[in-house]
Design a protein around this motif. Structure first.
Motif, PDB file in Angstrom:
ATOM      1  N   LYS A  10       0.654  -1.124  -0.192  1.00 46.79           N
ATOM      2  CA  LYS A  10       0.054  -0.019   0.057  1.00 46.79           C
ATOM      3  C   LYS A  10       0.882   1.338   0.100  1.00 46.79           C
ATOM      4  O   LYS A  10       1.903   1.239   0.784  1.00 46.79           O
ATOM      5  N   VAL A  11       0.524   2.048  -0.702  1.00 49.75           N
ATOM      6  CA  VAL A  11       1.224   3.555  -0.990  1.00 49.75           C
ATOM      7  C   VAL A  11       0.400   4.658  -0.388  1.00 49.75           C
ATOM      8  O   VAL A  11      -0.864   4.831  -1.122  1.00 49.75           O
ATOM      9  N   MET A  12       0.604   5.051   0.544  1.00 52.06           N
ATOM     10  CA  MET A  12      -0.361   6.054   1.126  1.00 52.06           C
ATOM     11  C   MET A  12       0.089   7.375   0.946  1.00 52.06           C
ATOM     12  O   MET A  12       1.383   7.629   1.482  1.00 52.06           O
ATOM     13  N   ARG A  13      -0.632   8.336   0.363  1.00 48.65           N
ATOM     14  CA  ARG A  13      -0.270   9.763   0.375  1.00 48.65           C
ATOM     15  C   ARG A  13      -1.046  10.848   1.177  1.00 48.65           C
ATOM     16  O   ARG A  13      -2.245  10.502   1.100  1.00 48.65           O
ATOM     17  N   ALA A  14      -0.435  11.622   1.801  1.00 49.95           N
ATOM     18  CA  ALA A  14      -1.079  12.602   2.582  1.00 49.95           C
ATOM     19  C   ALA A  14      -1.664  13.615   1.734  1.00 49.95           C
ATOM     20  O   ALA A  14      -1.050  14.175   0.547  1.00 49.95           O
ATOM     21  N   GLY A  15      -3.039  14.104   2.338  1.00 53.38           N
ATOM     22  CA  GLY A  15      -3.740  15.184   1.687  1.00 53.38           C
ATOM     23  C   GLY A  15      -2.994  16.488   1.807  1.00 53.38           C
ATOM     24  O   GLY A  15      -3.245  17.361   1.120  1.00 53.38           O
ATOM     25  N   ILE A  16      -2.265  16.590   2.852  1.00 54.29           N
ATOM     26  CA  ILE A  16      -1.576  17.753   3.367  1.00 54.29           C
ATOM     27  C   ILE A  16       0.119  17.239   3.471  1.00 54.29           C
ATOM     28  O   ILE A  16       0.319  16.180   3.562  1.00 54.29           O
ATOM     29  N   SER A  17       0.709  18.476   3.388  1.00 52.94           N
ATOM     30  CA  SER A  17       2.225  18.043   3.514  1.00 52.94           C
ATOM     31  C   SER A  17       2.418  17.474   4.944  1.00 52.94           C
ATOM     32  O   SER A  17       1.689  17.750   5.956  1.00 52.94           O
TER      33      SER A  17
END
Length: 111
Positions: free
Chosen positions: A56-63
């Motif tokens: 799973k690669v999770m990206r934050a919606g904020i920095s």
């Protein structure tokens, strides 16, 4: 022979659902890195077991900003955030458990 005692369940008074997320359990290993040279780092997690394993690669919606780094005495078996009072807007503590040890961090100007 005595009969087993009867147990009457009562509604929970000390647990409240605050947020619900898709389960990634069990996470077997995890790394935070910016391998794609994007604006913020991504969370890479190996999840599942056997034929059901996946990345799973999770990206934050904020920095993402690193506020503190602490050396830990091993691999954590559980991590929880805790508010001081139920109606606080933010968590004040991070509780980290290990085999045979538990650490409590206070989140303030420093951790």
């Amino acid at each position: 022979r005595d009969a087993a005692p009867e147990i009457t369940l009562r509604p929970l008074r000390n647990l409240f659902l605050t947020q619900s997320l898709e389960s990634h359990a069990p996470i077997t290993t995890m790394r935070v890195s910016n391998m794609l040279a994007e604006e913020s780092p991504q969370i890479y997690a190996l999840c599942g077991q056997g034929v059901n394993s996946h990345l799973k690669v999770m990206r934050a919606g904020i920095s993402v900003t690193t506020l503190a780094e602490n050396q830990l005495p091993g691999t954590a078996t559980g991590v929880w955030t805790l508010k001081q009072r139920r109606d606080d807007d933010f968590e004040l503590f991070i509780l980290v458990s290990f085999d045979g040890k538990t650490m409590l961090f206070r989140v303030d100007e420093t951790v």
